[in-house]
Design an enzyme around this catalytic site. Structure first.
Site, PDB file in Angstrom:
ATOM      1  N   ALA A 190       0.856  -1.190   0.000  1.00  0.00           N
ATOM      2  CA  ALA A 190       0.000   0.000   0.000  1.00  0.00           C
ATOM      3  C   ALA A 190       0.888   1.235   0.000  1.00  0.00           C
ATOM      4  O   ALA A 190       2.107   1.139   0.171  1.00  0.00           O
ATOM      5  CB  ALA A 190      -0.895  -0.008   1.234  1.00  0.00           C
ATOM      6  N   LYS A 191       0.220   2.370  -0.174  1.00  0.00           N
ATOM      7  CA  LYS A 191       0.909   3.669  -0.215  1.00  0.00           C
ATOM      8  C   LYS A 191       1.907   3.845   0.915  1.00  0.00           C
ATOM      9  O   LYS A 191       2.987   4.382   0.714  1.00  0.00           O
ATOM     10  CB  LYS A 191      -0.149   4.773  -0.084  1.00  0.00           C
ATOM     11  CG  LYS A 191      -0.359   5.550  -1.349  1.00  0.00           C
ATOM     12  CD  LYS A 191      -1.210   6.779  -1.057  1.00  0.00           C
ATOM     13  CE  LYS A 191      -1.951   7.160  -2.322  1.00  0.00           C
ATOM     14  NZ  LYS A 191      -3.319   7.508  -2.124  1.00  0.00           N
TER      15      LYS A 191
END
Ligand code: GLU
Length: 305
Positions: free
Chosen positions: A235-236
């Protein structure tokens, strides 16, 4: 015509794990004589600009597709027609349950895990009228006679999962994911579904629904996900995870393809490969079965892929 596909939801940028899944879907299709179609699953979770960036990223990696990009939002009539066919056979009912009620009922002892317990299945006309009068918008569910269904997956073998009275149309009027995917895959001639293995548990429901609609189920290949160093899904928060992020680290799309190929055991150190090059090397029986743990050397700085 038989086809494989990639079907992203335009909810944000594709990260390296999504790009790797796209590369695999492309390789599976291109090396098995299938066409490859791109479908945008835009019934919900749409973020403005995301689709354009997703398609640009796929193009930049050399993942070409056949024919126009198909959008689920333009195909609602098809989903409605499928629901009508099921309704004509008495296989659809209105469900007024809230998410919370379902969670509570589904956690009762003896309820199959994750299955809808059938609360609204046999409401009387009076009970239904009461709920409608209370202003609760109903979802539509399939009256299913199965509790489980088995699919064949190229990586996971026979996989049996829960089937329940799955939602066909959500209570906000949106066609449900499971229905839309099944209708589209059949309508588009897609007989090979390659996607992340987070969706493996949806495959039995989808194949079952296909069988009820008289459609044949596709061949599945649920491929391993990408994880961050902490073992959670990439994820980010993990740093430079999108193609744009990688570019800002100075890595070109060609280098990202090479990085993905390395993660799949399809390129050796120091070698540079294109998606096209990988066609000759791809062997579905030798794919890694474990998640790809994306390390800081990929997401945090310039390093040789
Ligand atoms: N649109 C779904 C997603 O991006 C995938 C649908 C599918 O592959 O069946 O999660």
């Amino acid at each position: 015509m038989t086809a494989g596909r990639f079907a992203p939801s335009p909810s944000g940028d594709l990260h390296l794990g999504n790009l790797r899944t796209a590369l695999l879907a492309w390789l599976f299709a291109r090396t098995s004589g299938r066409t490859f179609v791109l479908r945008v699953d835009d019934l919900d979770r749409v973020r403005p600009g995301a689709e354009e960036r997703q398609l640009d990223d796929l193009r930049a990696l050399g993942l070409t597709w056949d024919g126009p990009v198909v959008h689920q939002s333009e195909r609602v009539a098809l989903y409605d027609a499928a629901i009508d066919r099921l309704r004509d056979r008495g296989l659809v009912y209105k469900c007024f349950c809230t998410r919370r009620e379902i969670l509570e009922a589904a956690s009762a002892p003896h309820a199959p895990q994750g299955a809808y317990p059938g609360t609204c299945r046999d409401l009387t006309a009076a009970e239904r009228a009461e709920r409608i009068a209370a202003g609760r918008p109903p979802a539509l569910r399939l009256r299913s006679d199965a509790h489980s269904f088995t699919v064949h997956d190229l990586l996971h073998g026979e996989f049996t999962g829960v089937v329940d009275d799955l939602v066909l149309r959500r209570n906000d009027g949106t066609p449900a994911y499971n229905l839309a995917v099944v209708v589209d895959d059949a309508d588009q001639g897609i007989d090979q579904v390659v996607r992340g293995d987070d969706l493996l548990s949806s495959a039995p429901r989808q194949a079952f629904l296909a069988s009820i609609l008289g459609l044949s189920a596709p061949t599945y290949a649920h491929v391993p996900l990408a994880l961050g160093p902490d073992g959670r899904r990439l994820a980010k928060r993990d740093g430079a995870v999108t193609l744009a992020d990688q570019r800002s680290l100075g890595r070109t799309p060609a280098e990202v393809v090479t990085l993905l190929a390395r993660s799949l055991g399809l390129a050796s150190e120091g070698e540079s490969v294109s998606a096209e090059d990988l066609r000759a090397r791809f062997d579905p029986t030798r794919l890694p079965r474990d998640p790809w743990v994306v390390g800081a050397e990929v997401t945090a700085g310039r390093a040789h892929p």
